[in-house]
Design a protein around this motif. Structure first.
Motif, PDB file in Angstrom:
ATOM      1  N   ILE A   1       4.860   4.816  -0.172  1.00  0.00           N
ATOM      2  CA  ILE A   1       5.695   6.119  -0.503  1.00  0.00           C
ATOM      3  C   ILE A   1       4.937   7.079   0.280  1.00  0.00           C
ATOM      4  CG2 ILE A   1       6.060   8.063  -2.150  1.00  0.00           C
ATOM      5  CD1 ILE A   1       6.425   5.970  -4.115  1.00  0.00           C
ATOM      6  N   ILE A   2       5.416   8.135   0.976  1.00  0.00           N
ATOM      7  CA  ILE A   2       4.928   9.345   1.855  1.00  0.00           C
ATOM      8  C   ILE A   2       5.202  10.421   1.062  1.00  0.00           C
ATOM      9  CG2 ILE A   2       5.511  10.622   3.736  1.00  0.00           C
ATOM     10  CD1 ILE A   2       6.527   8.266   5.280  1.00  0.00           C
ATOM     11  N   ILE A   3       4.183  11.181   0.847  1.00  0.00           N
ATOM     12  CA  ILE A   3       4.069  12.518   0.172  1.00  0.00           C
ATOM     13  C   ILE A   3       3.754  13.566   1.287  1.00  0.00           C
ATOM     14  CG2 ILE A   3       2.824  13.741  -1.708  1.00  0.00           C
ATOM     15  CD1 ILE A   3       2.119  10.836  -2.900  1.00  0.00           C
ATOM     16  N   PRO A   4       4.661  14.362   1.660  1.00  0.00           N
ATOM     17  CA  PRO A   4       4.246  15.343   2.667  1.00  0.00           C
ATOM     18  C   PRO A   4       3.383  16.515   2.200  1.00  0.00           C
ATOM     19  CG  PRO A   4       6.592  15.343   2.071  1.00  0.00           C
ATOM     20  CD  PRO A   4       5.905  14.574   1.321  1.00  0.00           C
ATOM     21  N   PRO A   5       2.792  17.223   3.196  1.00  0.00           N
ATOM     22  CA  PRO A   5       1.749  18.336   2.645  1.00  0.00           C
ATOM     23  C   PRO A   5       2.304  19.416   1.850  1.00  0.00           C
ATOM     24  CG  PRO A   5       1.686  17.666   5.217  1.00  0.00           C
ATOM     25  CD  PRO A   5       2.725  16.974   4.533  1.00  0.00           C
ATOM     26  N   GLY A   6       1.772  19.840   0.613  1.00  0.00           N
ATOM     27  CA  GLY A   6       2.241  20.820  -0.163  1.00  0.00           C
ATOM     28  C   GLY A   6       3.449  20.206  -1.112  1.00  0.00           C
ATOM     29  N   ALA A   7       3.713  19.022  -1.231  1.00  0.00           N
ATOM     30  CA  ALA A   7       4.875  18.609  -2.069  1.00  0.00           C
ATOM     31  C   ALA A   7       4.102  18.413  -3.177  1.00  0.00           C
ATOM     32  CB  ALA A   7       5.468  17.342  -1.404  1.00  0.00           C
ATOM     33  N   ARG A   8       4.764  18.957  -4.383  1.00  0.00           N
ATOM     34  CA  ARG A   8       4.195  18.794  -5.734  1.00  0.00           C
ATOM     35  C   ARG A   8       4.493  17.358  -6.213  1.00  0.00           C
ATOM     36  NH1 ARG A   8       0.747  22.213  -8.200  1.00  0.00           N
ATOM     37  NH2 ARG A   8       1.729  21.608 -10.056  1.00  0.00           N
ATOM     38  N   HIS A   9       3.606  16.756  -6.691  1.00  0.00           N
ATOM     39  CA  HIS A   9       3.794  15.176  -7.168  1.00  0.00           C
ATOM     40  C   HIS A   9       2.930  14.942  -8.246  1.00  0.00           C
ATOM     41  CE1 HIS A   9       0.577  14.955  -4.235  1.00  0.00           C
ATOM     42  NE2 HIS A   9       0.197  13.885  -4.820  1.00  0.00           N
TER      43      HIS A   9
ATOM     44  N   HIS B   1      12.207  15.847  -6.932  1.00  0.00           N
ATOM     45  CA  HIS B   1      13.564  15.498  -7.196  1.00  0.00           C
ATOM     46  C   HIS B   1      13.665  14.158  -7.826  1.00  0.00           C
ATOM     47  CE1 HIS B   1      14.635  18.465  -4.395  1.00  0.00           C
ATOM     48  NE2 HIS B   1      13.680  17.909  -3.556  1.00  0.00           N
ATOM     49  N   GLY B   2      12.696  13.991  -8.942  1.00  0.00           N
ATOM     50  CA  GLY B   2      12.488  12.577  -9.618  1.00  0.00           C
ATOM     51  C   GLY B   2      11.366  11.737  -9.174  1.00  0.00           C
ATOM     52  N   VAL B   3      11.566  10.313  -9.876  1.00  0.00           N
ATOM     53  CA  VAL B   3      10.678   9.331  -9.327  1.00  0.00           C
ATOM     54  C   VAL B   3      10.906   8.576  -8.484  1.00  0.00           C
ATOM     55  CG1 VAL B   3       9.480   7.400 -10.486  1.00  0.00           C
ATOM     56  CG2 VAL B   3       9.974   9.421 -12.019  1.00  0.00           C
TER      57      VAL B   3
ATOM     58  N   ALA C   1       9.933  16.076   1.549  1.00  0.00           N
ATOM     59  CA  ALA C   1      10.100  15.495   0.062  1.00  0.00           C
ATOM     60  C   ALA C   1       9.367  14.107  -0.049  1.00  0.00           C
ATOM     61  CB  ALA C   1      11.449  15.598  -0.737  1.00  0.00           C
ATOM     62  N   VAL C   2       9.057  13.893  -1.229  1.00  0.00           N
ATOM     63  CA  VAL C   2       8.382  12.496  -1.255  1.00  0.00           C
ATOM     64  C   VAL C   2       9.555  11.462  -1.225  1.00  0.00           C
ATOM     65  CG1 VAL C   2       7.588  10.818  -3.258  1.00  0.00           C
ATOM     66  CG2 VAL C   2       6.719  13.376  -3.302  1.00  0.00           C
ATOM     67  N   ALA C   3       9.103  10.383  -0.492  1.00  0.00           N
ATOM     68  CA  ALA C   3      10.142   9.381  -0.124  1.00  0.00           C
ATOM     69  C   ALA C   3       9.412   7.950   0.220  1.00  0.00           C
ATOM     70  CB  ALA C   3      10.824  10.001   0.951  1.00  0.00           C
ATOM     71  N   PRO C   4      10.124   7.106   0.073  1.00  0.00           N
ATOM     72  CA  PRO C   4       9.680   5.485   0.663  1.00  0.00           C
ATOM     73  C   PRO C   4       9.465   5.837   2.155  1.00  0.00           C
ATOM     74  CG  PRO C   4      11.843   5.460  -0.359  1.00  0.00           C
ATOM     75  CD  PRO C   4      11.688   6.850  -0.305  1.00  0.00           C
ATOM     76  N   ALA C   5       8.351   4.864   2.607  1.00  0.00           N
ATOM     77  CA  ALA C   5       7.760   4.916   3.950  1.00  0.00           C
ATOM     78  C   ALA C   5       8.667   3.895   4.363  1.00  0.00           C
ATOM     79  CB  ALA C   5       6.473   4.585   4.067  1.00  0.00           C
ATOM     80  N   PRO C   6       8.684   3.878   6.058  1.00  0.00           N
ATOM     81  CA  PRO C   6       9.526   2.782   6.704  1.00  0.00           C
ATOM     82  C   PRO C   6       9.004   1.373   6.439  1.00  0.00           C
ATOM     83  CG  PRO C   6       9.023   4.696   8.292  1.00  0.00           C
ATOM     84  CD  PRO C   6       8.207   4.686   6.791  1.00  0.00           C
ATOM     85  N   ALA C   7       9.594   0.503   6.177  1.00  0.00           N
ATOM     86  CA  ALA C   7       9.354  -1.048   5.648  1.00  0.00           C
ATOM     87  C   ALA C   7       8.176  -1.547   6.719  1.00  0.00           C
ATOM     88  CB  ALA C   7      10.508  -2.010   5.854  1.00  0.00           C
ATOM     89  N   ALA C   8       8.073  -1.056   8.090  1.00  0.00           N
ATOM     90  CA  ALA C   8       7.084  -1.757   8.864  1.00  0.00           C
ATOM     91  C   ALA C   8       5.728  -1.153   8.412  1.00  0.00           C
ATOM     92  CB  ALA C   8       7.537  -1.145  10.395  1.00  0.00           C
ATOM     93  N   TRP C   9       5.612  -0.131   7.619  1.00  0.00           N
ATOM     94  CA  TRP C   9       4.000   0.405   7.314  1.00  0.00           C
ATOM     95  C   TRP C   9       3.568  -0.510   6.110  1.00  0.00           C
ATOM     96  CZ3 TRP C   9       3.411   6.455   7.002  1.00  0.00           C
ATOM     97  CH2 TRP C   9       4.215   6.806   8.134  1.00  0.00           C
ATOM     98  N   THR C  10       4.454  -1.212   5.495  1.00  0.00           N
ATOM     99  CA  THR C  10       3.930  -2.063   4.192  1.00  0.00           C
ATOM    100  C   THR C  10       2.858  -3.107   4.820  1.00  0.00           C
ATOM    101  OG1 THR C  10       5.934  -1.907   3.081  1.00  0.00           O
ATOM    102  CG2 THR C  10       4.509  -3.483   2.429  1.00  0.00           C
TER     103      THR C  10
END
Length: 234
Positions: free
Chosen positions: A58-66, A50-52, A97-106
């Motif tokens: 950033i979290i990339i789920p299993p199987g998500a093309r990226h 769905h774009g950049v 889908a590829v998405a930002p992770a929660p801020a607490a993960w940084t």
């Protein structure tokens, strides 16, 4: 020397694998386990379906093309071991889908001691409970037995075994067999074996077979990973 631009190291932990360094070229790909990418000096960028997406983590789920586009400096890419405690803790399979992770993960993933942070996270997760018949098959999946033989050993038909694996693992058993063999190959490479020997000991037909599988699940070649592999810090 493999894909241009890749420099750094790869660590293999009990419940995770981690690349740390500067990323280079990466083909669009997907892999069975989820992936979490953290920038160490700023945002990291990943191109998804769905774009950049640009974010500190950033979290990339299993199987998500990226395709990994890089970061503002070095990055860490963490791969939780399928069915392991870290994978259970993060539960990346519930994302689509590829998405930002929660801020607490940084701070956890971009800190000075990633080994301690990842091991501490893994301790908070519970090992995945799967059907004992499927576990029996998974324990022997790295060998040479056919799926029909494995199904018979578990008291299942081949069709029922395939359906059970798809329901509980979210992927065909053939994919999981490749993943297990990739694990073995990476461990043999870390132990100092050459690519051809590592491929043979992991059950691949030849070095080309290993190369295709590694590209399929990681988007880079075994030669690149072999060059970056480092012992786990103690």
């Amino acid at each position: 020397m493999g894909e241009p631009g890749w420099s750094g190291k790869v660590w293999i932990g009990r419940d995770w694998w981690c690349f740390e360094g500067v990323s280079g070229d990466s083909r669009a790909h997907g892999h069975l386990c989820g992936q979490v990418v953290a920038g160490l000096e700023g945002a990291v960028r990943v191109e998804g379906e769905h774009g950049v997406v640009a974010a500190p983590v950033i979290i990339i789920p299993p199987g998500a093309r990226h395709r990994l586009l890089g970061a503002d400096g070095p990055l860490r890419a963490i791969y939780p071991r399928p069915l392991g405690r870290l994978a259970r803790r993060w539960d990346l399979t519930r994302r689509s889908a590829v998405a930002p992770a929660p801020a607490a993960w940084t701070p956890m993933l971009a800190g000075e001691d990633p080994v301690a942070a990842l091991n501490a996270e893994a301790l908070l997760g519970e090992a995945s409970a799967i059907d004992p018949r499927l576990k029996l098959v998974l324990d022997d999946l790295g060998g040479e037995l056919s799926l029909a033989d494995l199904a018979a050993r578990a008291g299942l038909s081949t069709a029922r075994l395939r359906a059970l694996a798809q329901a509980e693992l979210g992927a065909p058993l053939a994919h999981w067999r490749l993943w297990r063999r990739l694990e073995v190959a990476l461990l043999r490479l870390r132990a100092g074996e050459g690519l051809a020997i590592a491929a043979a000991e992991a059950g691949f037909a030849d070095q080309s077979h290993l190369n295709r599988a590694m590209n399929r699940f990681f988007g880079i070649t075994p030669l690149t990973i072999a060059r970056l592999l480092s012992p786990l810090p103690r």
